[in-house]
Design a protein around this motif. Sequence first.
Motif, short mmCIF file in Angstrom:
data_model
loop_
_atom_site.label_atom_id
_atom_site.label_comp_id
_atom_site.label_asym_id
_atom_site.label_seq_id
_atom_site.Cartn_x
_atom_site.Cartn_y
_atom_site.Cartn_z
N ALA A 68 1.16 -0.72 16.48
CA ALA A 68 0.60 -1.96 15.98
C ALA A 68 1.44 -3.23 15.45
CB ALA A 68 -0.49 -1.74 15.17
N ALA A 69 2.20 -2.83 14.71
CA ALA A 69 3.17 -3.96 14.23
C ALA A 69 4.09 -4.60 15.21
CB ALA A 69 3.81 -3.29 12.80
N ALA A 70 4.61 -3.77 15.89
CA ALA A 70 5.55 -3.99 16.87
C ALA A 70 4.72 -4.90 17.96
CB ALA A 70 6.31 -3.05 17.67
N GLY A 71 3.59 -4.62 18.13
CA GLY A 71 2.59 -5.22 19.16
C GLY A 71 2.37 -6.60 18.60
N GLY A 131 1.84 12.10 9.90
CA GLY A 131 3.28 11.92 10.65
C GLY A 131 3.23 11.74 11.98
N TRP A 132 2.52 12.55 12.53
CA TRP A 132 2.46 12.85 13.99
C TRP A 132 1.79 11.77 14.63
CZ3 TRP A 132 -1.27 14.45 17.40
CH2 TRP A 132 -0.95 14.77 18.84
N ALA A 133 0.64 11.37 14.10
CA ALA A 133 -0.22 10.46 14.84
C ALA A 133 -0.28 8.83 14.26
CB ALA A 133 -1.88 10.99 15.03
N VAL A 134 -0.66 8.98 13.11
CA VAL A 134 -1.02 7.46 12.40
C VAL A 134 0.16 6.70 12.16
CG1 VAL A 134 -1.84 6.46 10.28
CG2 VAL A 134 -3.08 8.62 11.11
N VAL A 135 1.40 7.45 11.82
CA VAL A 135 2.61 6.67 11.62
C VAL A 135 3.02 5.80 12.84
CG1 VAL A 135 5.00 6.66 10.82
CG2 VAL A 135 3.29 7.71 9.58
N MET A 195 -5.53 1.50 5.97
CA MET A 195 -4.82 2.77 6.49
C MET A 195 -3.45 2.98 6.02
SD MET A 195 -4.24 3.62 10.58
CE MET A 195 -6.03 3.99 11.10
N VAL A 196 -2.86 1.96 5.76
CA VAL A 196 -1.28 2.20 5.05
C VAL A 196 -1.44 2.87 3.82
CG1 VAL A 196 0.61 1.01 4.31
CG2 VAL A 196 -0.35 0.58 6.60
N ALA A 197 -2.49 2.36 3.01
CA ALA A 197 -2.82 2.83 1.55
C ALA A 197 -3.13 4.29 1.70
CB ALA A 197 -3.83 1.95 1.04
N GLU A 198 -4.04 4.79 2.60
CA GLU A 198 -4.35 6.00 2.86
C GLU A 198 -3.18 7.02 3.02
OE1 GLU A 198 -7.57 6.35 5.57
OE2 GLU A 198 -8.93 5.03 4.33
N CYS A 199 -2.44 6.38 4.23
CA CYS A 199 -1.12 7.29 4.15
C CYS A 199 -0.42 7.15 2.90
CB CYS A 199 -0.34 6.70 5.34
SG CYS A 199 -1.23 6.78 6.93
#
Length: 97
Positions: A57-60, A47-51, A1-5
């Motif tokens: 998720a990282a914080a969790g 930028g509105w939804a995925v980021v 997902m990060v690669a796609e962003c």
Amino acid sequence: MVAECTALYVLNGFLIGWANSYDVLTGITSPAAVHPQWCAWPLSLTGWAVVPAIIGAAAGYVITEQIQSHHSRELTDVLDELRRLSEPPPPSSGSGP
């Protein structure tokens, strides 16, 4: 997902400019204000939804790892130790007056 962003950001960087790409991603500039718009709209939605989802998720993950590292003892072990500590001490066998 990060690669796609990242790929979407890089594509927009080449097509609409790096500053405009950043502004659209962060919501500073509307995707309707740049040209071509066909690539800016998916970047804006990212930028509105995925980021925020990636950051959440990282914080969790980090919080869960911290909690699990501090939760090293089982509840039964803690209760057994509390029971042992709450028992009265055995009578002393010393000589008294």
